[in-house]
Design an enzyme around this catalytic site. Structure first.
Site, PDB file in Angstrom:
ATOM      1  N   ALA A  84      73.848  47.068  35.950  1.00  0.00           N
ATOM      2  CA  ALA A  84      73.135  46.455  37.253  1.00  0.00           C
ATOM      3  C   ALA A  84      73.805  46.459  38.376  1.00  0.00           C
ATOM      4  O   ALA A  84      73.678  45.694  39.303  1.00  0.00           O
ATOM      5  CB  ALA A  84      72.819  44.935  37.207  1.00  0.00           C
ATOM      6  N   ARG A 141      66.884  55.042  46.027  1.00  0.00           N
ATOM      7  CA  ARG A 141      65.242  55.184  45.913  1.00  0.00           C
ATOM      8  C   ARG A 141      64.418  54.237  46.611  1.00  0.00           C
ATOM      9  O   ARG A 141      63.105  54.332  47.003  1.00  0.00           O
ATOM     10  CB  ARG A 141      64.698  55.886  44.656  1.00  0.00           C
ATOM     11  CG  ARG A 141      65.373  57.118  44.409  1.00  0.00           C
ATOM     12  CD  ARG A 141      65.084  57.535  42.868  1.00  0.00           C
ATOM     13  NE  ARG A 141      66.308  56.940  42.172  1.00  0.00           N
ATOM     14  CZ  ARG A 141      66.287  57.119  40.751  1.00  0.00           C
ATOM     15  NH1 ARG A 141      65.362  57.912  40.074  1.00  0.00           N
ATOM     16  NH2 ARG A 141      67.337  56.780  39.981  1.00  0.00           N
ATOM     17  N   GLN A 187      81.838  46.406  39.077  1.00  0.00           N
ATOM     18  CA  GLN A 187      82.036  47.795  39.056  1.00  0.00           C
ATOM     19  C   GLN A 187      81.964  48.151  40.714  1.00  0.00           C
ATOM     20  O   GLN A 187      81.080  48.400  41.263  1.00  0.00           O
ATOM     21  CB  GLN A 187      80.896  48.502  38.496  1.00  0.00           C
ATOM     22  CG  GLN A 187      81.339  50.067  38.352  1.00  0.00           C
ATOM     23  CD  GLN A 187      80.029  51.064  37.971  1.00  0.00           C
ATOM     24  OE1 GLN A 187      78.842  50.366  38.009  1.00  0.00           O
ATOM     25  NE2 GLN A 187      80.271  52.158  37.865  1.00  0.00           N
ATOM     26  N   GLY A 210      78.557  56.028  38.388  1.00  0.00           N
ATOM     27  CA  GLY A 210      77.687  56.451  37.089  1.00  0.00           C
ATOM     28  C   GLY A 210      77.624  55.237  36.044  1.00  0.00           C
ATOM     29  O   GLY A 210      78.461  54.448  35.870  1.00  0.00           O
ATOM     30  N   ASP A 231      67.372  47.781  35.439  1.00  0.00           N
ATOM     31  CA  ASP A 231      66.138  48.112  36.291  1.00  0.00           C
ATOM     32  C   ASP A 231      64.939  48.298  35.247  1.00  0.00           C
ATOM     33  O   ASP A 231      63.815  48.868  35.615  1.00  0.00           O
ATOM     34  CB  ASP A 231      66.484  48.919  37.110  1.00  0.00           C
ATOM     35  CG  ASP A 231      66.368  50.530  36.256  1.00  0.00           C
ATOM     36  OD1 ASP A 231      66.699  50.630  35.361  1.00  0.00           O
ATOM     37  OD2 ASP A 231      66.463  51.586  37.146  1.00  0.00           O
ATOM     38  N   GLY A 258      66.258  61.465  31.181  1.00  0.00           N
ATOM     39  CA  GLY A 258      66.898  62.126  30.341  1.00  0.00           C
ATOM     40  C   GLY A 258      66.096  62.720  29.201  1.00  0.00           C
ATOM     41  O   GLY A 258      65.325  61.881  28.617  1.00  0.00           O
ATOM     42  N   TYR A 298      47.392  14.087  57.682  1.00  0.00           N
ATOM     43  CA  TYR A 298      48.588  14.285  57.387  1.00  0.00           C
ATOM     44  C   TYR A 298      49.597  13.231  56.707  1.00  0.00           C
ATOM     45  O   TYR A 298      49.513  12.137  57.530  1.00  0.00           O
ATOM     46  CB  TYR A 298      49.524  14.814  58.734  1.00  0.00           C
ATOM     47  CG  TYR A 298      50.777  15.022  58.414  1.00  0.00           C
ATOM     48  CD1 TYR A 298      51.330  15.936  57.101  1.00  0.00           C
ATOM     49  CD2 TYR A 298      52.012  14.450  59.070  1.00  0.00           C
ATOM     50  CE1 TYR A 298      52.760  16.110  57.138  1.00  0.00           C
ATOM     51  CE2 TYR A 298      53.360  14.567  58.518  1.00  0.00           C
ATOM     52  CZ  TYR A 298      53.472  15.556  57.631  1.00  0.00           C
ATOM     53  OH  TYR A 298      54.887  15.715  57.318  1.00  0.00           O
ATOM     54  N   TYR A 358      58.249  11.613  62.146  1.00  0.00           N
ATOM     55  CA  TYR A 358      59.556  12.321  62.533  1.00  0.00           C
ATOM     56  C   TYR A 358      59.670  11.788  64.054  1.00  0.00           C
ATOM     57  O   TYR A 358      58.740  11.839  64.945  1.00  0.00           O
ATOM     58  CB  TYR A 358      59.152  13.697  62.634  1.00  0.00           C
ATOM     59  CG  TYR A 358      60.353  14.745  62.951  1.00  0.00           C
ATOM     60  CD1 TYR A 358      61.671  14.481  62.651  1.00  0.00           C
ATOM     61  CD2 TYR A 358      60.275  15.899  63.975  1.00  0.00           C
ATOM     62  CE1 TYR A 358      62.605  15.233  63.053  1.00  0.00           C
ATOM     63  CE2 TYR A 358      61.313  16.498  64.354  1.00  0.00           C
ATOM     64  CZ  TYR A 358      62.568  16.154  63.906  1.00  0.00           C
ATOM     65  OH  TYR A 358      63.577  17.072  64.249  1.00  0.00           O
ATOM     66  N   SER A 397      39.744   5.446  59.992  1.00  0.00           N
ATOM     67  CA  SER A 397      39.654   6.885  60.458  1.00  0.00           C
ATOM     68  C   SER A 397      40.369   6.875  61.847  1.00  0.00           C
ATOM     69  O   SER A 397      40.708   5.911  62.807  1.00  0.00           O
ATOM     70  CB  SER A 397      38.507   7.415  60.850  1.00  0.00           C
ATOM     71  OG  SER A 397      37.635   7.525  59.571  1.00  0.00           O
TER      72      SER A 397
HETATM   73  C1  UD1 Z   1      69.107  56.855  33.507  1.00  0.00           C
HETATM   74  C2  UD1 Z   1      69.617  57.788  32.318  1.00  0.00           C
HETATM   75  C3  UD1 Z   1      68.510  58.667  31.939  1.00  0.00           C
HETATM   76  C4  UD1 Z   1      67.179  57.861  31.404  1.00  0.00           C
HETATM   77  C5  UD1 Z   1      66.950  56.496  32.343  1.00  0.00           C
HETATM   78  C6  UD1 Z   1      66.079  55.817  31.796  1.00  0.00           C
HETATM   79  C7  UD1 Z   1      71.861  58.315  33.080  1.00  0.00           C
HETATM   80  C8  UD1 Z   1      72.764  59.068  33.649  1.00  0.00           C
HETATM   81  N1  UD1 Z   1      70.723  58.563  32.962  1.00  0.00           N
HETATM   82  O1  UD1 Z   1      68.831  57.515  34.538  1.00  0.00           O
HETATM   83  O2  UD1 Z   1      68.932  59.751  31.034  1.00  0.00           O
HETATM   84  O3  UD1 Z   1      66.284  58.518  31.100  1.00  0.00           O
HETATM   85  O4  UD1 Z   1      68.201  55.908  32.786  1.00  0.00           O
HETATM   86  O5  UD1 Z   1      65.661  54.930  32.709  1.00  0.00           O
HETATM   87  O6  UD1 Z   1      72.237  57.304  32.459  1.00  0.00           O
HETATM   88  N2  UD1 Z   1      74.160  51.743  37.376  1.00  0.00           N
HETATM   89  C9  UD1 Z   1      75.391  50.988  37.279  1.00  0.00           C
HETATM   90  N3  UD1 Z   1      76.467  51.634  37.747  1.00  0.00           N
HETATM   91  C10 UD1 Z   1      76.590  52.701  38.209  1.00  0.00           C
HETATM   92  C11 UD1 Z   1      75.321  53.452  38.373  1.00  0.00           C
HETATM   93  C12 UD1 Z   1      73.889  53.013  37.437  1.00  0.00           C
HETATM   94  O7  UD1 Z   1      75.363  49.872  37.023  1.00  0.00           O
HETATM   95  O8  UD1 Z   1      77.458  53.435  38.554  1.00  0.00           O
HETATM   96  C13 UD1 Z   1      72.926  51.211  36.800  1.00  0.00           C
HETATM   97  C14 UD1 Z   1      71.910  51.012  37.757  1.00  0.00           C
HETATM   98  O9  UD1 Z   1      71.984  49.817  38.555  1.00  0.00           O
HETATM   99  C15 UD1 Z   1      70.725  50.741  36.856  1.00  0.00           C
HETATM  100  C16 UD1 Z   1      71.022  51.669  35.402  1.00  0.00           C
HETATM  101  O10 UD1 Z   1      72.528  51.712  35.452  1.00  0.00           O
HETATM  102  O11 UD1 Z   1      70.080  49.496  36.634  1.00  0.00           O
HETATM  103  C17 UD1 Z   1      70.566  53.190  35.538  1.00  0.00           C
HETATM  104  O12 UD1 Z   1      70.739  54.076  36.515  1.00  0.00           O
HETATM  105  P1  UD1 Z   1      70.086  54.721  37.293  1.00  0.00           P
HETATM  106  O13 UD1 Z   1      70.566  55.452  38.390  1.00  0.00           O
HETATM  107  O14 UD1 Z   1      68.530  53.993  37.588  1.00  0.00           O
HETATM  108  O15 UD1 Z   1      69.832  55.945  36.146  1.00  0.00           O
HETATM  109  P2  UD1 Z   1      68.287  56.880  36.059  1.00  0.00           P
HETATM  110  O16 UD1 Z   1      68.403  57.821  36.963  1.00  0.00           O
HETATM  111  O17 UD1 Z   1      67.341  56.021  35.915  1.00  0.00           O
HETATM  112 CA    CA Z   2      66.585  53.920  36.470  1.00  0.00          CA
END
Ligand code: UD1
Ligand code: CA
Length: 495
Positions: A26, A32, A91, A96, A120, A157, A386, A407, A425
């Site tokens: 998260a 986006r 983090q 990633g 998400d 993916g 009121y 008030y 009234s």
């Molecule tokens: C990811 C998967 C994809 C899958 C999809 C499903 C990867 C590389 N790809 O893509 O294969 O089909 O989810 O919904 O994992 N997040 C972190 N830290 C980070 C990056 C992301 O906590 O450094 C969290 C985001 O907040 C999110 C979740 O990881 O809640 C997924 O990240 P997101 O960027 O939405 O991945 P997708 O592009 O949807």
């Molecule tokens: Ca996602």
């Protein structure tokens, strides 16, 4: 949870129940969404995305075994969801999904398996999480991923299986790195996994940011573990809605719509009538009793609870309120953190702000506003009124246009109206003030002093009648007396 733990115990040959954690990814910004608000705090079904995922996770393992990995606007996320009792891991740089788990390494070291969910993807159910885990344990896998078949797999993916038959997985390929042939694969990675913790962290260092996003992809663990001769399998879900991720506002809207439709359906199976459910907005945590009727265009939000046998007419909006049984809420009412006792009738167009407490069988009519006010059993305030910071007893009649002046520009003060009092009234009650039991207040009074029990108070200028004043003025100006208005033809015919 007990049922699930028993199942877990029966699945594992050893005598020890495996220690299972849930990590929720998260930390991402949600680029986006083009928003200041971190992605996981965007709402569907009336609460943040992450709150839904936490709710599902904590039905599988205790909150103390849930780790939300947060980063972007971490303080805001923690403030919004700290009450859930889960752990938060920071983090600070979002490099990633794989990197997110690297950061959680120490926290997860005491566990045997970790279930990874996506902050998400809010429609995941506890049943699916438990099934995925049980499949993982059955398969003795190092990594198990949840797959789903989508008619439009764009953006997800893709799962590359080792063979058409069997659950074994070769790799996951992200959309951006997929070949034209791979893009045709409709089986996608949902982003939910179970890992054997030892295997995950023995190989996680092999992740590399050598990809179009320059990120450490958790998805690469499938190929890495497979190369290390570890077992990587996929379990496919039938309900692909569960896995939808909200990356854009359009996707948020689709998920919100699906959740609310499911909520209405659930309520209807529990005996609630909902006319035109597609027009009603009912949040996930709302409870409604059987035989209650919800008319079109009603919103019931937050933690509202509505009893049995009520009728909520169109255009009412009810938030965080407790509505007991057999209550009629007429059209266009707004209730927020209000309570209504059985048999009360409200509206149309009344506004009940926080702390409103409408008693049993009480009536509140049109254009009445209440705030921090208790209206006792059987009392009535039917028109244009009121009532703020007021304690109103039982059987009180509050006349049309009554106003509590609560008030003084600096402080709020209380108005008390005891049982059986009658307020004429257009009365203004300048607080602090008390109208005693059974007392009467004459219409249009401005009441600044307490009225004793069973007494009449009149606080208005005495009426003066100047006889023939108009006639004399007319004569002085030489004007004629206005003609009687012409009688209508209909009346003439009847003459
Ligand atoms: C990811 C998967 C994809 C899958 C999809 C499903 C990867 C590389 N790809 O893509 O294969 O089909 O989810 O919904 O994992 N997040 C972190 N830290 C980070 C990056 C992301 O906590 O450094 C969290 C985001 O907040 C999110 C979740 O990881 O809640 C997924 O990240 P997101 O960027 O939405 O991945 P997708 O592009 O949807
Ligand atoms: Ca996602």
């Amino acid at each position: 949870m007990t049922k699930f733990t028993n199942r877990l115990a029966s699945k594992v040959p050893s005598t020890r129940v495996p220690r299972v954690a849930i990590a929720i990814l998260a930390a991402g910004k949600g680029t986006r969404l083009k928003s200041q608000l971190p992605k996981v705090l965007h709402e569907v079904g009336g609460k943040p995305l992450l709150a839904h995922v936490i709710a599902a996770a904590t039905r599988v393992v205790p909150a103390s075994d849930v780790f939300a990995i947060i980063g972007h606007e971490a303080q805001r996320v923690r403030a919004a969801l700290g009450h859930s009792g889960v752990n938060f891991i920071l983090q600070s740089e979002q490099r990633g999904t794989g990197h997110a788990l690297m950061v959680a390494r120490e926290a997860l070291s005491g566990y045997d398996h970790v279930i990874v969910l996506s902050g998400d993807a809010p429609q995941v159910t506890p049943q699916t999480i438990a099934r995925l885990l049980n499949f993982h344990l059955d398969q003795n896998a190092a990594m198990t991923l949840l797959g789903a078949e989508l008619s439009d797999p764009t953006g997800y993916g893709r799962i590359i299986r080792r063979s058409a038959r069997g659950a074994k997985v070769k790799a996951i390929v992200e959309e951006k790195s997929a070949s034209a042939a791979q893009k045709k694969i409709r089986e996608i990675n949902a982003g939910f996994y179970v890992f054997d913790v030892t295997q995950l962290f023995s190989h996680i260092e092999k992740l590399s940011p050598d990809n179009p996003h320059a990120e450490y992809y958790l998805t690469d663990m499938a190929g890495i573990l497979r190369q290390a001769k570890q077992r990587v399998v996929v379990w496919k879900t039938e309900d692909s809605r569960e896995i939808l991720g909200a990356n854009t506002h359009a996707e948020l809207a689709i998920i919100d719509h699906q959740m609310r439709a499911r909520k209405c359906y659930e309520l209807m199976t529990q005996g609630v009538s909902i006319f035109y459910p597609g027009t009603c907005v009912i949040d996930s945590d709302v409870e409604i009793g059987a035989d209650t009727v919800i008319e079109p265009y009603v919103q019931i939000l937050g933690k509202s609870r509505i009893g049995c046998g009520c009728r909520i007419r169109s255009y009412s909006v009810i938030r965080d309120s407790e509505i007991a049984d057999d209550i009629l809420i007429r059209n266009g009412c707004i209730l927020e953190a209000a309570r209504v006792a059985p048999g009360a009738v409200i509206g149309p167009y009344s506004h009940h702000r926080p702390g409103s407490d409408i008693g049993q069988g009480a009536h509140v009519g049109n254009f009445v506003e209440t705030k921090k006010t208790k209206l006792g059993q059987g009392s009535k305030a039917n028109h244009l009124t009121y009532l703020g910071d007021a304690e109103i007893g039982e059987g009180v009649n509050v006349g049309a246009g009554t106003i509590t002046c609560n008030y003084d520009g600096v402080h709020k003060h209380t108005t008390v109206i005891d049982d059986g009092a009658f307020i004429g009234s257009d009365t203004t009650l300048v607080a602090p003030v008390r109208v005693g039991r059974g007392a009467y207040v004459g219409a249009a009074s401005c009441i600044t002093e307490d009225v004793p029990e069973d007494s009449l108070a009149i606080g208005r200028a005495q009426q003066i009648v100047k006889k023939d004043w108009v006639r004399e003025r007319r004569a002085a100006r030489g004007q004629e007396k206005p003609k009687e208005p012409e009688r209508t033809r209909a009346i003439r015919l009847e003459d």
